[in-house]
Scaffold this motif. Structure first.
Motif, PDB file in Angstrom:
ATOM      1  N   ALA A  26       0.286 -23.275   7.879  1.00  0.00           N
ATOM      2  CA  ALA A  26       0.205 -22.322   8.991  1.00  0.00           C
ATOM      3  C   ALA A  26       1.336 -21.298   8.908  1.00  0.00           C
ATOM      4  CB  ALA A  26       0.262 -23.054  10.325  1.00  0.00           C
ATOM      5  N   ARG A  27       2.529 -21.754   8.575  1.00  0.00           N
ATOM      6  CA  ARG A  27       3.671 -20.831   8.435  1.00  0.00           C
ATOM      7  C   ARG A  27       3.436 -19.831   7.305  1.00  0.00           C
ATOM      8  NH1 ARG A  27       8.737 -25.021   8.578  1.00  0.00           N
ATOM      9  NH2 ARG A  27       8.634 -25.530  10.792  1.00  0.00           N
ATOM     10  N   CYS A  28       2.985 -20.332   6.176  1.00  0.00           N
ATOM     11  CA  CYS A  28       2.745 -19.455   5.024  1.00  0.00           C
ATOM     12  C   CYS A  28       1.604 -18.480   5.285  1.00  0.00           C
ATOM     13  CB  CYS A  28       2.465 -20.290   3.781  1.00  0.00           C
ATOM     14  SG  CYS A  28       3.891 -21.235   3.230  1.00  0.00           S
ATOM     15  N   TYR A  29       0.581 -18.926   5.995  1.00  0.00           N
ATOM     16  CA  TYR A  29      -0.547 -18.056   6.350  1.00  0.00           C
ATOM     17  C   TYR A  29      -0.059 -16.889   7.204  1.00  0.00           C
ATOM     18  CZ  TYR A  29      -5.039 -16.665   8.406  1.00  0.00           C
ATOM     19  OH  TYR A  29      -6.130 -15.951   8.820  1.00  0.00           O
ATOM     20  N   GLU A  30       0.747 -17.199   8.219  1.00  0.00           N
ATOM     21  CA  GLU A  30       1.291 -16.145   9.086  1.00  0.00           C
ATOM     22  C   GLU A  30       2.204 -15.213   8.313  1.00  0.00           C
ATOM     23  OE1 GLU A  30       0.421 -15.332  12.156  1.00  0.00           O
ATOM     24  OE2 GLU A  30      -1.030 -16.960  12.081  1.00  0.00           O
ATOM     25  N   ARG A  31       3.015 -15.767   7.450  1.00  0.00           N
ATOM     26  CA  ARG A  31       3.939 -14.953   6.651  1.00  0.00           C
ATOM     27  C   ARG A  31       3.167 -13.990   5.745  1.00  0.00           C
ATOM     28  NH1 ARG A  31       7.781 -16.823   1.901  1.00  0.00           N
ATOM     29  NH2 ARG A  31       9.094 -14.990   1.804  1.00  0.00           N
ATOM     30  N   PHE A  32       2.078 -14.480   5.142  1.00  0.00           N
ATOM     31  CA  PHE A  32       1.255 -13.642   4.278  1.00  0.00           C
ATOM     32  C   PHE A  32       0.712 -12.435   5.043  1.00  0.00           C
ATOM     33  CE2 PHE A  32      -3.019 -12.442   2.902  1.00  0.00           C
ATOM     34  CZ  PHE A  32      -2.783 -12.095   1.584  1.00  0.00           C
ATOM     35  N   TRP A  33       0.148 -12.669   6.234  1.00  0.00           N
ATOM     36  CA  TRP A  33      -0.474 -11.583   6.985  1.00  0.00           C
ATOM     37  C   TRP A  33       0.548 -10.656   7.638  1.00  0.00           C
ATOM     38  CZ3 TRP A  33      -5.011 -10.193   5.754  1.00  0.00           C
ATOM     39  CH2 TRP A  33      -5.912 -11.122   5.264  1.00  0.00           C
ATOM     40  N   ASP A  34       1.783 -11.102   7.798  1.00  0.00           N
ATOM     41  CA  ASP A  34       2.815 -10.240   8.376  1.00  0.00           C
ATOM     42  C   ASP A  34       3.365  -9.228   7.375  1.00  0.00           C
ATOM     43  OD1 ASP A  34       2.559 -11.398  10.834  1.00  0.00           O
ATOM     44  OD2 ASP A  34       4.255 -12.760  10.579  1.00  0.00           O
ATOM     45  N   LYS A  35       3.146  -9.453   6.094  1.00  0.00           N
ATOM     46  CA  LYS A  35       3.640  -8.537   5.058  1.00  0.00           C
ATOM     47  C   LYS A  35       2.649  -7.398   4.849  1.00  0.00           C
ATOM     48  CE  LYS A  35       6.379 -11.845   2.485  1.00  0.00           C
ATOM     49  NZ  LYS A  35       6.656 -12.365   1.147  1.00  0.00           N
ATOM     50  N   ASN A  36       3.135  -6.304   4.268  1.00  0.00           N
ATOM     51  CA  ASN A  36       2.287  -5.152   3.976  1.00  0.00           C
ATOM     52  C   ASN A  36       1.485  -5.387   2.697  1.00  0.00           C
ATOM     53  OD1 ASN A  36       3.194  -3.761   6.202  1.00  0.00           O
ATOM     54  ND2 ASN A  36       4.810  -2.707   5.087  1.00  0.00           N
ATOM     55  N   GLN A  37       0.475  -4.541   2.487  1.00  0.00           N
ATOM     56  CA  GLN A  37      -0.397  -4.656   1.325  1.00  0.00           C
ATOM     57  C   GLN A  37       0.358  -4.388   0.031  1.00  0.00           C
ATOM     58  OE1 GLN A  37      -3.749  -2.042   1.660  1.00  0.00           O
ATOM     59  NE2 GLN A  37      -4.433  -2.925   3.585  1.00  0.00           N
ATOM     60  N   LEU A  38      -0.180  -4.923  -1.069  1.00  0.00           N
ATOM     61  CA  LEU A  38       0.353  -4.650  -2.396  1.00  0.00           C
ATOM     62  C   LEU A  38      -0.548  -3.631  -3.079  1.00  0.00           C
ATOM     63  CD1 LEU A  38       1.153  -8.254  -3.626  1.00  0.00           C
ATOM     64  CD2 LEU A  38       2.748  -6.586  -2.714  1.00  0.00           C
ATOM     65  N   SER A  39       0.038  -2.895  -4.013  1.00  0.00           N
ATOM     66  CA  SER A  39      -0.731  -1.937  -4.778  1.00  0.00           C
ATOM     67  C   SER A  39      -0.162  -1.887  -6.193  1.00  0.00           C
ATOM     68  CB  SER A  39      -0.660  -0.557  -4.127  1.00  0.00           C
ATOM     69  OG  SER A  39      -1.562   0.318  -4.766  1.00  0.00           O
ATOM     70  N   ILE A  40      -0.853  -1.200  -7.096  1.00  0.00           N
ATOM     71  CA  ILE A  40      -0.417  -1.082  -8.487  1.00  0.00           C
ATOM     72  C   ILE A  40      -0.294   0.399  -8.816  1.00  0.00           C
ATOM     73  CG2 ILE A  40      -1.008  -1.597 -10.876  1.00  0.00           C
ATOM     74  CD1 ILE A  40      -2.655  -3.966  -9.817  1.00  0.00           C
ATOM     75  N   ASP A  41       0.848   0.787  -9.396  1.00  0.00           N
ATOM     76  CA  ASP A  41       1.039   2.195  -9.761  1.00  0.00           C
ATOM     77  C   ASP A  41       0.378   2.491 -11.112  1.00  0.00           C
ATOM     78  OD1 ASP A  41       2.748   1.145 -11.661  1.00  0.00           O
ATOM     79  OD2 ASP A  41       4.571   1.980 -10.794  1.00  0.00           O
ATOM     80  N   SER A  42       0.499   3.727 -11.573  1.00  0.00           N
ATOM     81  CA  SER A  42      -0.165   4.150 -12.806  1.00  0.00           C
ATOM     82  C   SER A  42       0.379   3.433 -14.043  1.00  0.00           C
ATOM     83  CB  SER A  42      -0.016   5.660 -12.976  1.00  0.00           C
ATOM     84  OG  SER A  42       1.360   6.001 -13.034  1.00  0.00           O
ATOM     85  N   LYS A  43       1.573   2.867 -13.962  1.00  0.00           N
ATOM     86  CA  LYS A  43       2.158   2.141 -15.101  1.00  0.00           C
ATOM     87  C   LYS A  43       1.836   0.651 -15.052  1.00  0.00           C
ATOM     88  CE  LYS A  43       5.973   5.375 -15.469  1.00  0.00           C
ATOM     89  NZ  LYS A  43       7.412   5.560 -15.388  1.00  0.00           N
ATOM     90  N   GLY A  44       1.095   0.211 -14.040  1.00  0.00           N
ATOM     91  CA  GLY A  44       0.709  -1.187 -13.927  1.00  0.00           C
ATOM     92  C   GLY A  44       1.708  -2.045 -13.181  1.00  0.00           C
ATOM     93  N   LYS A  45       2.713  -1.418 -12.578  1.00  0.00           N
ATOM     94  CA  LYS A  45       3.721  -2.170 -11.831  1.00  0.00           C
ATOM     95  C   LYS A  45       3.245  -2.389 -10.390  1.00  0.00           C
ATOM     96  CE  LYS A  45       8.577  -2.171 -10.617  1.00  0.00           C
ATOM     97  NZ  LYS A  45       9.844  -1.462 -10.633  1.00  0.00           N
ATOM     98  N   VAL A  46       3.413  -3.616  -9.911  1.00  0.00           N
ATOM     99  CA  VAL A  46       2.995  -3.968  -8.549  1.00  0.00           C
ATOM    100  C   VAL A  46       4.116  -3.590  -7.580  1.00  0.00           C
ATOM    101  CG1 VAL A  46       2.331  -5.863  -7.031  1.00  0.00           C
ATOM    102  CG2 VAL A  46       1.580  -5.862  -9.407  1.00  0.00           C
ATOM    103  N   PHE A  47       3.730  -2.966  -6.458  1.00  0.00           N
ATOM    104  CA  PHE A  47       4.715  -2.618  -5.431  1.00  0.00           C
ATOM    105  C   PHE A  47       4.095  -2.825  -4.056  1.00  0.00           C
ATOM    106  CE2 PHE A  47       2.284   1.192  -6.100  1.00  0.00           C
ATOM    107  CZ  PHE A  47       2.190   1.788  -4.856  1.00  0.00           C
ATOM    108  N   ARG A  48       4.955  -2.981  -3.043  1.00  0.00           N
ATOM    109  CA  ARG A  48       4.504  -3.192  -1.674  1.00  0.00           C
ATOM    110  C   ARG A  48       4.397  -1.836  -0.977  1.00  0.00           C
ATOM    111  NH1 ARG A  48       3.507  -7.650   0.543  1.00  0.00           N
ATOM    112  NH2 ARG A  48       4.820  -8.842  -0.851  1.00  0.00           N
ATOM    113  N   THR A  49       3.268  -1.584  -0.323  1.00  0.00           N
ATOM    114  CA  THR A  49       3.044  -0.325   0.374  1.00  0.00           C
ATOM    115  C   THR A  49       3.579  -0.413   1.806  1.00  0.00           C
ATOM    116  OG1 THR A  49       0.891  -0.981   1.228  1.00  0.00           O
ATOM    117  CG2 THR A  49       0.926   0.016  -0.955  1.00  0.00           C
ATOM    118  N   THR A  50       3.404   0.657   2.551  1.00  0.00           N
ATOM    119  CA  THR A  50       3.771   0.666   3.973  1.00  0.00           C
ATOM    120  C   THR A  50       2.557   0.398   4.852  1.00  0.00           C
ATOM    121  OG1 THR A  50       3.449   3.054   4.059  1.00  0.00           O
ATOM    122  CG2 THR A  50       5.687   2.264   3.620  1.00  0.00           C
ATOM    123  N   ILE A  51       1.412   0.096   4.220  1.00  0.00           N
ATOM    124  CA  ILE A  51       0.167  -0.159   4.941  1.00  0.00           C
ATOM    125  C   ILE A  51       0.107  -1.641   5.325  1.00  0.00           C
ATOM    126  CG2 ILE A  51      -2.351  -0.091   4.807  1.00  0.00           C
ATOM    127  CD1 ILE A  51      -1.967   1.953   2.480  1.00  0.00           C
TER     128      ILE A  51
END
Length: 66
Positions: free
Chosen positions: A14-39
């Motif tokens: 339950a804690r991990c589920y809430e923590r997951f949804w509290d974070k912003n979305q992830l995305s991938i840039d043109s070089k293939g690097k994963v970063f966290r968005t503000t969405i």
């Protein structure tokens, strides 16, 4: 001496589920690097409809719940 606290699996999930949804979305840039968005992530609907598709469609047309 440090006390070893045990947490039930259900509470930990339950804690991990809430923590997951509290974070912003992830995305991938043109070089293939994963970063966290503000969405913010959108939680799934809590409403689950287990009715048969035909019954659901019939109920939506007539306004009755089957």
């Amino acid at each position: 001496m440090e006390e070893n606290k045990k947490v039930s699996l259900q509470v930990e999930v339950a804690r991990c589920y809430e923590r997951f949804w509290d974070k912003n979305q992830l995305s991938i840039d043109s070089k293939g690097k994963v970063f966290r968005t503000t969405i913010p992530r959108e939680r799934p609907s809590q409403e689950v409809d287990f009715r048969n598709g035909n019954t659901k469609e019939k109920g939506e047309k007539s306004g009755k719940v089957y």
